[in-house]
Design an enzyme around this catalytic site. Structure first.
Site, mmCIF file in Angstrom:
data_model
loop_
_atom_site.group_PDB
_atom_site.id
_atom_site.type_symbol
_atom_site.label_atom_id
_atom_site.label_comp_id
_atom_site.label_asym_id
_atom_site.label_seq_id
_atom_site.Cartn_x
_atom_site.Cartn_y
_atom_site.Cartn_z
ATOM 1 C CB ALA A 198 -0.997 0.092 1.435
ATOM 2 N N GLY B 246 0.684 5.789 0.569
ATOM 3 C CA GLY B 246 -0.054 6.797 0.997
ATOM 4 C C GLY B 246 0.729 8.135 0.890
ATOM 5 N N GLY B 247 0.294 9.225 1.450
ATOM 6 C CA GLY B 247 0.535 10.566 1.238
ATOM 7 C C GLY B 247 2.029 10.558 1.538
ATOM 8 N N GLY C 256 4.054 7.834 3.086
ATOM 9 C CA GLY C 256 4.811 6.552 3.548
ATOM 10 C C GLY C 256 4.084 5.487 2.554
ATOM 11 C CB VAL D 210 2.343 -0.645 4.021
ATOM 12 C CG1 VAL D 210 2.451 -1.793 4.949
ATOM 13 C CG2 VAL D 210 2.042 0.643 5.065
ATOM 14 C CE LYS E 118 2.129 4.140 7.716
ATOM 15 N NZ LYS E 118 0.643 4.184 8.397
ATOM 16 C CG ASP F 3 -8.640 6.965 9.631
ATOM 17 O OD1 ASP F 3 -9.655 7.054 9.165
ATOM 18 O OD2 ASP F 3 -7.650 6.748 8.809
#
Length: 818
Positions: free
Chosen positions: A14, A16-17, A19, A21, A36, A131
């Site tokens: 995966a 994200g903005g 970092g 994984v 991560k 979250d």
């Protein structure tokens, strides 16, 4: 690529903005983990770093079977951080819901009650998740086959003040808009565990109804915020139509806009659902229900303090399957790996498009043989639209498996099927270039240069990457001018500094240019940069390749013990994926072992490398393995076999001028060992002619010059020998002067045997005004293998261990001289 000296990256799971994984292998304890990584560019942004560290500490503060376990946290040499977590094999709840359409209430509670237990444990430790959403819940399988949901990603977590024992963290607008509680939307700084109560209720309503309660898109969060703040009651009432009556009543008690009217704790909310489940979930309502008063939930509430103040509470451990739990294999694919890429359509057999996507996803997981097999199946009945995509899958898979002829054929097929100057066409061209160059078909690369130089209608990252691939092959084939044209093409691209893969490949080309210029420090820097860019672009295969190249740079600097560690790490990562770089890594490992005195092991490793290179059809690697093995056999005094291998290396390297120059030099050394100085001088001159024409070679320049010096001296040409010695010393010193770090510079000059011997002979012949005495057989043998030279193997090992503390690693800044 190796992170923290122990985690070998396998694939990106995966991004994200700030970092990504990765699935990674812990090389020390031999287990798979989820790693991560914080992107390096955020390493010096305090707020981002604090959030990243807060996630690790928040996750690590809570131990619960339905939470992902944090194994360790560390800091990389470039200043960025990483978190190693338990690797959960399973299906994201978002995808699980998409596959099922909607869940019955019992199935939804089977998933969410354990998650609520985990949240209760977190709240008692003063940690609020903030979250909770389907994307952050993984449905995995327990040791006995039971469904085991896991809550992940505490990236938005907050530590709240708890009995003055834990500091309060100032909150910011964190979370996912569709699942935020009203107080989060308003940006309240005193957000507590009741925001998780709200989010869990929103998730349960979505699971059972099959639709999101708040529907604004991620691109327009203001719409979602407006729905939460101004339309919540209306939407909740409408949602109740799709839910069993009693379940709707309980959820309504958790979805109060005013948090003081909600369940005060996650445990209270959970107990209400358990009571509901024990009495049987009601049937769906047939008529709308008006707004539910706060009194309607009173029977489910028990008095008690907020959980963040609890010192005890319910003894909620792991939630195993309840009596009516659905079997996991009824709701998700048998294989966790296939949960996201099985290609099975809802309610029917997989289509060819589904199978094609499964092949592409298998390639993304580095399941290369599986990807190729799936693509071959699709190709039997593929449409004109699917055919080029599948040929491309085959080309990529074959390249990384070292099947270069098959890769070239598949890439050519893909180029023929794709429309010219499209992304797929450029990708296929890049793989065709790599395959042809590796197979020694340098003369067939020019037509690809002409094709790629045609200007497209708009910038295309795939074109830039293909140009880089082609430039590397042109350099290795001795066509420097055309290679430099391709480099200029990439430098002029507007994507050169914007696209991660283009940046990565640009650095690979710069590293290749540096090797031909003999500038090992620049090579080291660009290899490091390329490794980082590939890593954060999710290209684990190329990141692994660049880590191998980093080991090669260490080898050229004389840091043989460190290079051995890197090559073994590369093999640990590349062998399970069956990557094509394995034979090359074995060849470099064998040579490195010979330099630290482990000759028997070196012979075994190098022999295996030569065998694999031959099977692979990589003539360049086969040539390198041949000349390395020749050097090892020479040290073992098997000169006959050494000369034969050196001659084979010359033949194999015919289409790779840099490797051919090195092969001629090694053959010259073997002939000098047999006291055949005339033929040795001829071979040394051939090597030198290639070196002059190329302007430098990737490896072996010092050996080429050293053999020329010694062969001239053995032939009695004192003047020419001294001139060659002067030129060799000047060139060596020039290369050393480019290395800014003093420790690396010392290692380069003293720990690489041919470098130390060049300086020693030049001093004798030029500075001490002695006659140019050629090296004897013993000196030549010791120089080639690094034994009996400036330091013994044990002394060099001790020096390397000492230098290990001062030599820069990946991401470390080079030290200034005092």
């Amino acid at each position: 690529m190796i992170i923290g000296r122990k985690f070998a990256l396998i694939r990106r799971m995966a991004a994200g903005g700030v970092g990504s994984v990765y699935e990674a292998q812990d090389l020390l304890v031999r287990r798979r983990v989820a790693l991560k990584l914080l992107n390096p560019e955020y390493a010096h942004m305090p707020e981002v770093t604090r959030r990243f560290l807060r996630e690790a500490r928040a996750s690590g503060a809570v131990s619960h079977p339905n939470l992902v376990t944090v194994l360790e946290m560390g800091r990389r040499q470039n200043g960025s951080y990483y978190i190693a977590q338990e690797l959960v094999r399973g299906t994201c709840l978002r995808d699980h819901l998409a596959a099922c359409g909607r869940l019955d209430a019992e199935h939804a509670l089977d998933i969410m009650l354990p998650v609520m237990s985990a949240l209760s444990a977190a709240h008692r430790r003063g940690v609020v998740h903030r979250d909770v959403k389907p994307d952050n819940i993984v449905v995995s399988t327990g040791p006995n086959g039971e469904m085991l949901p896991k809550l992940v990603d505490f990236g938005a977590a907050k530590v709240v003040k708890r009995r003055a024992a834990m500091p309060t963290q100032v909150g910011v607008l964190l979370g996912t808009p569709n699942y935020m509680a009203p107080e989060q939307v308003r940006g309240a700084h005193d957000v507590d565990s009741r925001c998780d109560v709200w989010s869990v209720a929103v998730v349960i309503s979505e699971l059972v109804s099959g639709r999101m309660l708040f529907t604004g898109s991620g691109d327009a969060p203001a719409v979602t915020y407006g729905q939460i703040l101004h339309e919540a009651q209306e939407r909740i009432t409408a949602m109740l139509d799709d839910l069993p009556t009693d379940l709707g009543v309980v959820l309504a008690g958790a979805l109060r806009p005013d948090r003081d009217d909600r369940y005060p704790t996650m445990s209270a909310f959970r107990r209400a659902l358990i009571a509901l489940d024990d009495s049987g979930v009601g049937t769906p309502k047939q008529t709308p229900v008006p707004g539910v008063s706060s009194e309607s939930t009173e029977r489910y509430l028990e008095p008690g303090p907020l959980e963040e103040h609890w010192s005890g509470g319910d003894d909620e451990g792991s939630e195993g399957p309840r009596s009516r739990r659905l079997a996991v294999d009824q709701q998700q694919p048998d294989s966790p790996e296939l949960a996201l890429s099985s290609g099975q359509t809802k309610g029917g057999e997989p289509t060819l498009e589904d199978q094609a996507r499964a092949a592409e996803q298998a390639l993304g997981r580095n399941a290369l043989e599986q990807a190729i097999a799936a693509a071959d199946d699709v190709l039997q009945d593929a449409s004109d639209e699917l055919r080029p995509r599948m040929w491309l899958v085959v080309a990529v898979g074959k390249l990384w498996l070292g099947m270069y002829a098959e890769c070239e054929q598949a890439a050519n097929n893909a180029m023929d099927a794709f429309e010219p100057q499209t992304t797929g066409w450029y990708v296929a061209l890049g793989y065709a270039a790599t395959a042809r160059g590796t197979l020694g078909k340098g003369d067939e690369l020019s037509e690809l240069v002409e094709a790629i130089e045609e200007e497209p209608d708009e910038p295309n990252a795939a074109r830039d990457v293909a140009a880089c691939r082609l430039a590397i092959m042109m350099l290795r084939s001795g066509h420097r001018e055309k290679a430099e044209r391709l480099v200029a093409l990439v430098q002029d691209s507007p994507l050169s500094d914007q696209h991660a893969l283009v940046c990565a490949w640009r650095d690979v080309v710069y590293a290749e240019l540096a090797t031909h210029a003999g500038d090992v420090s620049v090579y080291l820097a660009h290899t490091e940069a390329a490794t980082e860019h590939f890593t954060f672009a999710g290209d684990v295969r190329n990141a692994c390749l660049q880590w191998h190249n980093y080991g090669n740079a260490l080898m050229q600097l004389g840091a043989y013990e460190r290079a051995e560690i890197v090559f073994r790490e590369v093999l640990d990562l590349a062998e399970p994926m069956q990557l094509n770089l394995v034979p090359g890594a074995l060849a470099n490992l064998g040579f490195t072992l010979s330099r630290i005195g482990a000759l028997d092991t070196a012979w075994q490793v190098e022999s295996e490398a030569l065998r694999r290179c031959g099977e692979q059809g990589n003539r360049r690697f086969e040539a390198v393995a041949s000349i390395y093995l020749a050097l090892i056999l020479a040290m073992q005094r098997d000169l006959e076999a050494a000369v034969q291998l050196a001659r084979a290396g010359v033949t194999l390297a015919a289409t790779s001028p840099p490797t051919l120059a090195q092969a001629h030099a090694v053959l010259s050394a073997m002939l000098l060992l047999r006291d055949e100085s005339t033929e040795a001088l001829a071979e040394a001159r051939k090597a030198m002619e290639l070196l002059d024409r190329l302007g430098g070679v990737e490896e072996g320049e010092a050996l080429i010059r050293l053999m020329l010096m010694s062969a001239l001296a053995r032939e009695g040409d004192t003047k020419a020998a001294c001139e060659a010695a002067q030129e060799a010393r000047d060139r060596l010193q020039l290369r050393a002067d480019r290395i800014a770090n003093p420790s690396w510079r010392r290692s380069f000059l003293s720990d690489v045997p041919e470098h130390a011997r060049t300086l020693e002979l030049a001093a004798q012949w030029l500075d001490d005004q002695r006659d140019s005495q050629p090296m004897g057989v013993a000196q030549i043998r010791n120089t080639l293998l690094g034994l009996g030279g400036p330091a013994s193997p044990s002394e060099r090992r001790a020096k390397s261990d000492q230098a290990h503390d001062t030599q820069p690693g990946i991401g470390e800044q080079e030290a200034d001289e005092d």
